[in-house]
Design a protein around this motif. Structure first.
Motif, PDB file in Angstrom:
ATOM      1  N   ALA A  56       0.876  -0.780   0.088  1.00  0.00           N
ATOM      2  CA  ALA A  56      -0.169   0.181  -0.048  1.00  0.00           C
ATOM      3  C   ALA A  56       1.099   1.129   0.168  1.00  0.00           C
ATOM      4  N   TYR A  57       1.772   1.238   0.739  1.00  0.00           N
ATOM      5  CA  TYR A  57       2.951   2.320   0.580  1.00  0.00           C
ATOM      6  C   TYR A  57       3.487   2.878  -0.397  1.00  0.00           C
ATOM      7  N   LYS A  62       4.389   5.882  -5.210  1.00  0.00           N
ATOM      8  CA  LYS A  62       4.586   5.615  -6.547  1.00  0.00           C
ATOM      9  C   LYS A  62       3.407   6.597  -7.546  1.00  0.00           C
ATOM     10  N   GLU A  63       2.542   6.570  -6.625  1.00  0.00           N
ATOM     11  CA  GLU A  63       1.125   7.782  -7.147  1.00  0.00           C
ATOM     12  C   GLU A  63       2.211   8.508  -7.065  1.00  0.00           C
ATOM     13  N   LEU A  64       2.549   9.305  -5.949  1.00  0.00           N
ATOM     14  CA  LEU A  64       2.393  10.717  -5.669  1.00  0.00           C
ATOM     15  C   LEU A  64       4.133  11.107  -6.268  1.00  0.00           C
ATOM     16  N   ASP A  81       7.124  18.453  -4.185  1.00  0.00           N
ATOM     17  CA  ASP A  81       8.569  17.157  -3.424  1.00  0.00           C
ATOM     18  C   ASP A  81       8.000  17.167  -1.832  1.00  0.00           C
ATOM     19  N   ASN A  82       7.667  18.683  -1.592  1.00  0.00           N
ATOM     20  CA  ASN A  82       7.317  18.503  -0.147  1.00  0.00           C
ATOM     21  C   ASN A  82       6.540  17.960   0.080  1.00  0.00           C
ATOM     22  N   MET A  83       5.596  17.390  -0.414  1.00  0.00           N
ATOM     23  CA  MET A  83       4.343  16.469  -0.351  1.00  0.00           C
ATOM     24  C   MET A  83       4.954  14.473   0.311  1.00  0.00           C
ATOM     25  N   LEU A  84       6.140  14.590  -1.046  1.00  0.00           N
ATOM     26  CA  LEU A  84       6.609  13.222  -1.287  1.00  0.00           C
ATOM     27  C   LEU A  84       7.351  13.702   0.150  1.00  0.00           C
ATOM     28  N   ASN A  85       8.733  14.232   0.427  1.00  0.00           N
ATOM     29  CA  ASN A  85       8.965  14.437   2.130  1.00  0.00           C
ATOM     30  C   ASN A  85       7.787  14.179   2.789  1.00  0.00           C
ATOM     31  N   LEU A  86       6.682  14.567   2.607  1.00  0.00           N
ATOM     32  CA  LEU A  86       6.221  14.747   3.900  1.00  0.00           C
ATOM     33  C   LEU A  86       5.289  13.236   3.789  1.00  0.00           C
ATOM     34  N   PHE A  87       5.166  12.857   3.364  1.00  0.00           N
ATOM     35  CA  PHE A  87       4.764  10.684   3.058  1.00  0.00           C
ATOM     36  C   PHE A  87       5.707   9.923   3.511  1.00  0.00           C
ATOM     37  N   ARG A 130      -3.421   1.706   9.188  1.00  0.00           N
ATOM     38  CA  ARG A 130      -2.520   2.850   8.013  1.00  0.00           C
ATOM     39  C   ARG A 130      -2.849   2.446   6.990  1.00  0.00           C
ATOM     40  N   ILE A 131      -3.264   1.508   6.300  1.00  0.00           N
ATOM     41  CA  ILE A 131      -3.525   1.254   5.385  1.00  0.00           C
ATOM     42  C   ILE A 131      -4.677   1.496   4.736  1.00  0.00           C
ATOM     43  N   ASN A 132      -6.019   1.393   5.413  1.00  0.00           N
ATOM     44  CA  ASN A 132      -7.137   2.898   4.804  1.00  0.00           C
ATOM     45  C   ASN A 132      -6.405   4.351   4.959  1.00  0.00           C
ATOM     46  N   GLU A 133      -5.977   4.408   5.710  1.00  0.00           N
ATOM     47  CA  GLU A 133      -5.021   5.818   5.699  1.00  0.00           C
ATOM     48  C   GLU A 133      -4.140   6.070   4.110  1.00  0.00           C
ATOM     49  N   ILE A 134      -3.449   5.249   4.401  1.00  0.00           N
ATOM     50  CA  ILE A 134      -3.072   5.493   2.559  1.00  0.00           C
ATOM     51  C   ILE A 134      -4.103   6.146   2.340  1.00  0.00           C
ATOM     52  N   ARG A 135      -4.565   5.079   2.137  1.00  0.00           N
ATOM     53  CA  ARG A 135      -5.465   4.991   0.786  1.00  0.00           C
ATOM     54  C   ARG A 135      -5.833   6.398   1.120  1.00  0.00           C
TER      55      ARG A 135
END
Length: 144
Positions: A56-57, A62-64, A81-87, A130-135
Motif C-alpha cells: 500500500a505504501y 508511486k502514485e504521488l 517534493d514537499n508532499m513526497l517528503n512529508l509522506f 494505516r493501509i486505510n489511511e494511506i488509501r
C-alpha cells in the motif's frame, strides 16, 4: 427524526462495541488451530500484514511520484517534493508510533505466554488502519 439520530450518533459514538487493539480474528484462528504452539502461524500472518502495508505504501508513493502537480492551482515542483517528503517522513514516524503504541497496549501481557498473540494482533490491527489511511491520501481534490 433520522437527522436527530444521526446527529446524536455523530456526537456520542457508540463505545460499547469497541474492540481491544490486542484482539484480532487472524490471531484467534492461529490460537484455535495451534494453541500455544502458534509461533509459526503468528509469523506468517504478521509477514502477510507487513507485506500488505508495504505494498500500500509503495503503490501510494508511486502514485504521488507520478502525479502531475500542474493539476493544482498554481502548483509547483516544490509543493510536490514537499508532499513526497512529508509522506515518507510520515510513514517513518508512523512505524515508530506503531512500535510504541503496541508496546503500551501489550504491557499487561508482557512476560506472559500471551504476549506474542497480543503484539501480533496489535501490529496487524494498526497495519490495517494505516493501509486505510494511506488509501485516503488523494493528491488531487478532483479525484474525490
Amino acid at each position: 427524526m433520522k437527522k436527530s439520530i444521526l446527529l446524536f450518533l455523530a456526537i456520542f459514538p457508540m463505545t460499547g462495541f469497541s474492540q481491544s487493539i490486542i484482539d484480532n480474528h487472524e490471531v484467534d484462528l492461529c490460537i484455535q488451530k495451534f494453541n500455544d504452539e502458534n509461533s509459526e502461524c503468528l509469523g506468517e500472518i504478521s509477514e502477510k500484514s507487513e507485506k500488505k502495508l508495504n505494498e500500500a505504501y509503495s503503490a501510494k508513493l508511486k502514485e504521488l511520484k507520478s502525479f502531475d502537480y500542474n493539476q493544482w492551482w498554481m502548483g509547483t515542483r516544490e509543493q510536490k517534493d514537499n508532499m513526497l517528503n512529508l509522506f515518507k517522513k510520515n510513514q517513518q514516524n508512523w512505524l515508530t508510533y506503531r512500535y510504541d503504541y503496541c508496546g503500551l497496549a501489550t504491557t499487561a501481557t508482557q512476560n506472559t505466554h500471551g504476549f506474542a498473540n497480543a503484539i501480533t494482533a496489535c501490529t496487524i490491527n494498526l497495519n490495517n488502519q494505516r493501509i486505510n489511511e494511506i488509501r485516503m491520501i488523494i493528491p488531487s481534490p478532483s479525484e474525490k
